[in-house]
Design an enzyme around this catalytic site. Structure first.
Site, PDB file in Angstrom:
ATOM      1  N   GLU A 157       0.355  -1.076  -0.022  1.00 54.70           N
ATOM      2  CA  GLU A 157       0.067  -0.043  -0.173  1.00 54.70           C
ATOM      3  C   GLU A 157       0.847   0.747  -0.144  1.00 54.70           C
ATOM      4  O   GLU A 157       1.408   1.553   0.553  1.00 54.70           O
ATOM      5  CB  GLU A 157      -0.983  -0.054   1.270  1.00 54.70           C
ATOM      6  N   ASP A 165      -5.926   9.565   9.923  1.00 52.80           N
ATOM      7  CA  ASP A 165      -4.613   8.584  10.367  1.00 52.80           C
ATOM      8  C   ASP A 165      -3.692   9.349  11.557  1.00 52.80           C
ATOM      9  O   ASP A 165      -4.224  10.560  11.914  1.00 52.80           O
ATOM     10  CB  ASP A 165      -3.371   9.407   9.322  1.00 52.80           C
TER      11      ASP A 165
END
Length: 269
Positions: A49, A60
């Protein structure tokens, strides 16, 4: 058969899970990031990824937010991220690469242009964390029509009523976020993951990868006994953040990758 389908099918015949690694494109700089990217498969990464830096990475945690800032400060753009994939594909035509990030940079780039260039570069899948199924057709439809898998996230709060909608038109694999919260949060118990995977398998035949909070070979092995894929991200980002030099960053990430890969491979022996 797509690269992702082929990789998960291959690993199923081998009787083991995939190690899915995450790094932020351009962190801490383009050249170092590209060397890490190119080194991951030999270190044991089965799927990669690649984070697309964005100025507002709301899903995040601090580690990946800081990685995003380092990459942006070093001049990383979406165009350069696609260029990185192209450069990776010169030497590696087998390891699947999934771009992960937010919709805003793609929207500004232009969906049609992005899908075309991503396909040409050798991108295999997309994970767009801020696009719910009700609003993702503008990107998901042309991406899948071009052969790029569209991977959706499920969480502990995705109930049985909503799950079919989330999984509808999903492809590649299902990403199960094992802890509600931002990336880098604490890991879930194996009991919880076992129950969650069993529930997901009642709704889909796609491979199920589990992520968020996995940092050690022991944790990776525990999840690898249950899931089709083990996703590790923040632990790699932390290695880059704490490195004293680009060379130390590369070595730190690849050494950790090898240890995690051994954990995954040994899980079902």
């Amino acid at each position: 058969m797509s690269r992702l389908e082929h990789r998960f099918a291959q690993l199923k015949t081998e009787g083991r899970a995939a190690l899915v690694t995450f790094i932020t494109a351009g962190d801490p700089g383009y050249d170092t990031s590209l060397k890490v990217l190119k080194g991951l498969p030999a270190a044991g990464a089965d799927v990669i990824e690649l984070g697309m830096p964005f100025t507002d990475p709301m899903a995040d945690g601090v580690a990946i937010q800081l990685a995003t800032l380092r990459a942006l400060d070093a001049g990383q753009t979406l165009q350069k991220t696609l260029q990185m994939v192209s450069e990776f594909r010169v030497d590696d035509q087998t390891t699947p690469i999934v771009l992960m990030g937010y919709y805003n940079p793609i929207h500004r780039f232009g969906v049609e242009a992005f899908v075309a260039q991503a396909k040409e570069a050798g991108v295999d899948g997309l994970i767009i964390v801020d696009l719910p199924p009700e609003h993702d057709a503008e990107l998901a439809t042309p991406a899948q029509a071009s052969g790029i898998d569209f991977i959706r996230l499920t969480t502990p709060t995705t109930d049985d009523a909503r799950l079919p909608r989330v999984l509808e038109r999903s492809s590649g694999f299902v990403y199960y976020v094992s802890v509600a919260g931002v990336t880098g949060a604490g890991s879930a118990t194996t009991e919880h993951v076992t129950e969650a995977i069993a529930r997901l398998r009642r709704h889909t035949d796609l491979p199920i990868s589990v992520g968020f909070g996995i940092r050690t070979p022991e944790q990776a092995a525990a999840i690898a006994r249950l899931a089709d894929g083990v996703v590790v991200g923040s632990a790699f980002v932390d290695k880059i953040a704490s490195a004293e030099s680009p060379e130390h960053a590369i070595d730190g990430v690849l050494t950790l990758c090898a240890a995690l890969a051994e954990g995954v491979r040994s899980a079902r022996r």
